[in-house]
Design a protein around this motif. Structure first.
Motif, short mmCIF file in Angstrom:
data_model
loop_
_atom_site.label_atom_id
_atom_site.label_comp_id
_atom_site.label_asym_id
_atom_site.label_seq_id
_atom_site.Cartn_x
_atom_site.Cartn_y
_atom_site.Cartn_z
N LEU A 49 33.55 21.96 -7.29
CA LEU A 49 33.66 21.76 -5.84
C LEU A 49 32.31 21.33 -5.27
CD1 LEU A 49 35.68 24.92 -4.74
CD2 LEU A 49 36.44 22.55 -4.50
N ASP A 50 31.27 22.03 -5.67
CA ASP A 50 29.91 21.71 -5.24
C ASP A 50 29.53 20.29 -5.66
OD1 ASP A 50 27.35 22.05 -4.18
OD2 ASP A 50 26.59 23.04 -5.99
N GLY A 51 29.84 19.96 -6.92
CA GLY A 51 29.53 18.62 -7.41
C GLY A 51 30.26 17.53 -6.65
N ASP A 52 31.55 17.75 -6.37
CA ASP A 52 32.32 16.78 -5.60
C ASP A 52 31.67 16.52 -4.24
OD1 ASP A 52 34.22 16.66 -7.62
OD2 ASP A 52 35.66 17.96 -6.60
N GLU A 53 31.28 17.60 -3.58
CA GLU A 53 30.70 17.49 -2.25
C GLU A 53 29.34 16.82 -2.28
OE1 GLU A 53 31.18 18.20 1.94
OE2 GLU A 53 32.55 18.31 0.24
N LEU A 54 28.51 17.20 -3.25
CA LEU A 54 27.18 16.60 -3.34
C LEU A 54 27.24 15.11 -3.65
CD1 LEU A 54 25.14 19.32 -5.29
CD2 LEU A 54 25.11 18.84 -2.84
N SER A 55 28.07 14.73 -4.63
CA SER A 55 28.12 13.32 -5.01
C SER A 55 28.64 12.47 -3.86
CB SER A 55 28.96 13.12 -6.27
OG SER A 55 30.28 13.60 -6.10
N ARG A 56 29.64 12.97 -3.14
CA ARG A 56 30.18 12.22 -2.00
C ARG A 56 29.12 12.05 -0.92
NH1 ARG A 56 32.04 13.44 2.86
NH2 ARG A 56 32.00 15.69 2.51
N ARG A 57 28.44 13.13 -0.59
CA ARG A 57 27.46 13.05 0.50
C ARG A 57 26.23 12.25 0.12
NH1 ARG A 57 27.06 18.37 4.30
NH2 ARG A 57 29.17 19.21 4.02
N ILE A 58 25.81 12.35 -1.13
CA ILE A 58 24.67 11.55 -1.58
C ILE A 58 25.03 10.07 -1.50
CG2 ILE A 58 23.22 10.94 -3.55
CD1 ILE A 58 23.44 13.92 -4.42
N ALA A 59 26.25 9.72 -1.94
CA ALA A 59 26.69 8.33 -1.87
C ALA A 59 26.72 7.84 -0.43
CB ALA A 59 28.06 8.17 -2.52
N GLU A 60 27.22 8.66 0.48
CA GLU A 60 27.25 8.30 1.90
C GLU A 60 25.84 8.10 2.44
OE1 GLU A 60 29.37 11.49 3.71
OE2 GLU A 60 31.34 10.54 3.44
N THR A 61 24.92 8.98 2.05
CA THR A 61 23.55 8.91 2.55
C THR A 61 22.86 7.64 2.06
OG1 THR A 61 23.38 11.33 2.62
CG2 THR A 61 21.31 10.10 2.60
N LEU A 62 23.07 7.28 0.82
CA LEU A 62 22.44 6.08 0.27
C LEU A 62 23.02 4.81 0.89
CD1 LEU A 62 22.23 7.02 -3.51
CD2 LEU A 62 20.35 7.00 -1.87
N GLY A 63 24.33 4.79 1.11
CA GLY A 63 24.97 3.65 1.74
C GLY A 63 25.36 2.53 0.81
N ASP A 64 24.88 2.57 -0.43
CA ASP A 64 25.22 1.51 -1.40
C ASP A 64 25.63 2.13 -2.73
OD1 ASP A 64 22.81 2.53 -2.20
OD2 ASP A 64 21.79 0.59 -2.37
N ALA A 65 26.37 3.24 -2.63
CA ALA A 65 26.73 4.01 -3.82
C ALA A 65 28.18 4.47 -3.76
CB ALA A 65 25.81 5.22 -3.96
N LEU A 66 28.72 4.75 -4.93
CA LEU A 66 30.04 5.36 -5.06
C LEU A 66 29.90 6.69 -5.78
CD1 LEU A 66 32.24 2.31 -6.14
CD2 LEU A 66 31.95 3.25 -3.84
N ALA A 67 30.79 7.62 -5.46
CA ALA A 67 30.81 8.93 -6.12
C ALA A 67 31.83 8.88 -7.25
CB ALA A 67 31.17 10.02 -5.13
N ALA A 68 31.35 9.01 -8.48
CA ALA A 68 32.24 9.05 -9.63
C ALA A 68 32.90 10.43 -9.74
CB ALA A 68 31.46 8.73 -10.90
N PRO A 69 33.99 10.55 -10.48
CA PRO A 69 34.61 11.87 -10.66
C PRO A 69 33.64 12.85 -11.33
CG PRO A 69 36.09 10.13 -11.39
CD PRO A 69 34.76 9.49 -11.14
N THR A 70 33.60 14.05 -10.82
CA THR A 70 32.73 15.08 -11.40
C THR A 70 33.19 15.41 -12.82
OG1 THR A 70 32.29 16.02 -9.22
CG2 THR A 70 31.91 17.46 -11.13
N ILE A 71 32.23 15.48 -13.72
CA ILE A 71 32.53 15.85 -15.10
C ILE A 71 32.78 17.35 -15.19
CG2 ILE A 71 31.58 16.02 -17.44
CD1 ILE A 71 29.97 13.49 -16.87
N ARG A 72 33.83 17.71 -15.88
CA ARG A 72 34.14 19.12 -16.14
C ARG A 72 35.05 19.19 -17.33
NH1 ARG A 72 38.45 20.70 -11.33
NH2 ARG A 72 39.71 18.84 -11.52
N PRO A 73 35.04 20.26 -18.11
CA PRO A 73 34.18 21.43 -17.98
C PRO A 73 32.77 21.15 -18.46
CG PRO A 73 35.56 21.66 -19.90
CD PRO A 73 35.98 20.39 -19.22
#
Length: 252
Positions: A49-73
């Protein structure tokens, strides 16, 4: 082709990804999470959950990025005494990371950012990143400083007005706050209870397992958590990591 505007790779169709790459998207953010116990009150997918949220927000902040699916387990062998935990060997996790990076590199991403959110994943990420970086054209950026990650979580609590700090963070105030901020319905409030306090031996945790330290799987006091603190923590990590990526870009 018109896009629905998603920055989550898994929700896009392939022509949208192709269009994004042609129109300036250069970076993929990959969080590396886990499925492991987080006490009697947090879900097994807390780190994911934390990873999903971080990757999405980091991508939004950068503006030229996509959030890939979080790797698990991830690498969670030290939690296996608690039912539900799923673990894989470090070499398996590193192979999956290689596969992710090679795939995204082949499609034209210029930067691949690795963001571990579970303590047991930091070492494998740090180990594999330089090797992958030599194999592919894309720049691989591992944000895998565990001490910094813990410090950011503690600093977020402090900035939110919660005077509480832990050297080793697991299912306590900081992580409970993060889940409250992401989806409070996933926190079993009626089951919240404190765990082991005081200095924690990380070597013992890894060699003897979490249950040698804490019977309920919790370190510290999750009752101090608030959703507001969780939001502060998440945004602090996002801002710091986005700054690291921008710094890396300027150095290339």
């Amino acid at each position: 082709m018109p896009s629905r505007g998603s920055i989550l790779l898994e929700e896009m169709v392939w022509p949208e990804v192709e269009s994004a790459l042609k129109n300036g998207t250069r970076t993929a953010i990959i969080s590396v999470g886990s499925i492991e116990q987080h006490g009697p009150h947090l879900p097994l997918n807390m780190d994911t959950l934390d990873g999903d949220e971080l990757s999405r927000r980091i991508a939004e902040t950068l503006g030229d990025a996509l959030a890939a699916p979080t790797i698990r387990p991830g690498c969670s062998g030290h939690h296996m005494e608690f039912p539900g935990t799923i673990t894989i060997p470090p070499e398996t996790l590193m192979d999956v990371i290689r596969g992710y990076c090679r795939s995204l590199d082949e499609h034209g991403f210029e930067e691949i950012v690795l963001v571990p959110t579970h303590g047991g994943n930091f070492a494998p990420v740090k180990t594999v990143a330089p090797d992958v970086g030599r194999e592919i054209d894309a720049t691989v950026i591992p944000l895998a400083n565990l001490d910094e990650h813990m410090r950011l979580l503690n600093d977020g609590l402090s900035e939110a007005g919660i005077d509480y700090e832990q050297d080793v963070i697991h299912a306590g105030a900081a992580e409970t706050a993060v889940v409250l901020a992401i989806n409070e319905n996933l926190v079993r409030m009626e089951n919240i209870e404190s765990g082991t306090e005081g200095p924690i031996s990380t070597s013992r945790l890894l060699s003897e397992g979490f249950k040698s330290i804490t019977e309920n799987g919790v370190l510290g006091d999750p009752t101090k958590a608030t959703a507001e603190a969780g939001e502060t923590i998440i945004q602090k990590v996002v801002n710091t990591y986005a700054d690291h990526i921008e710094t890396e870009r300027r150095s290339v």
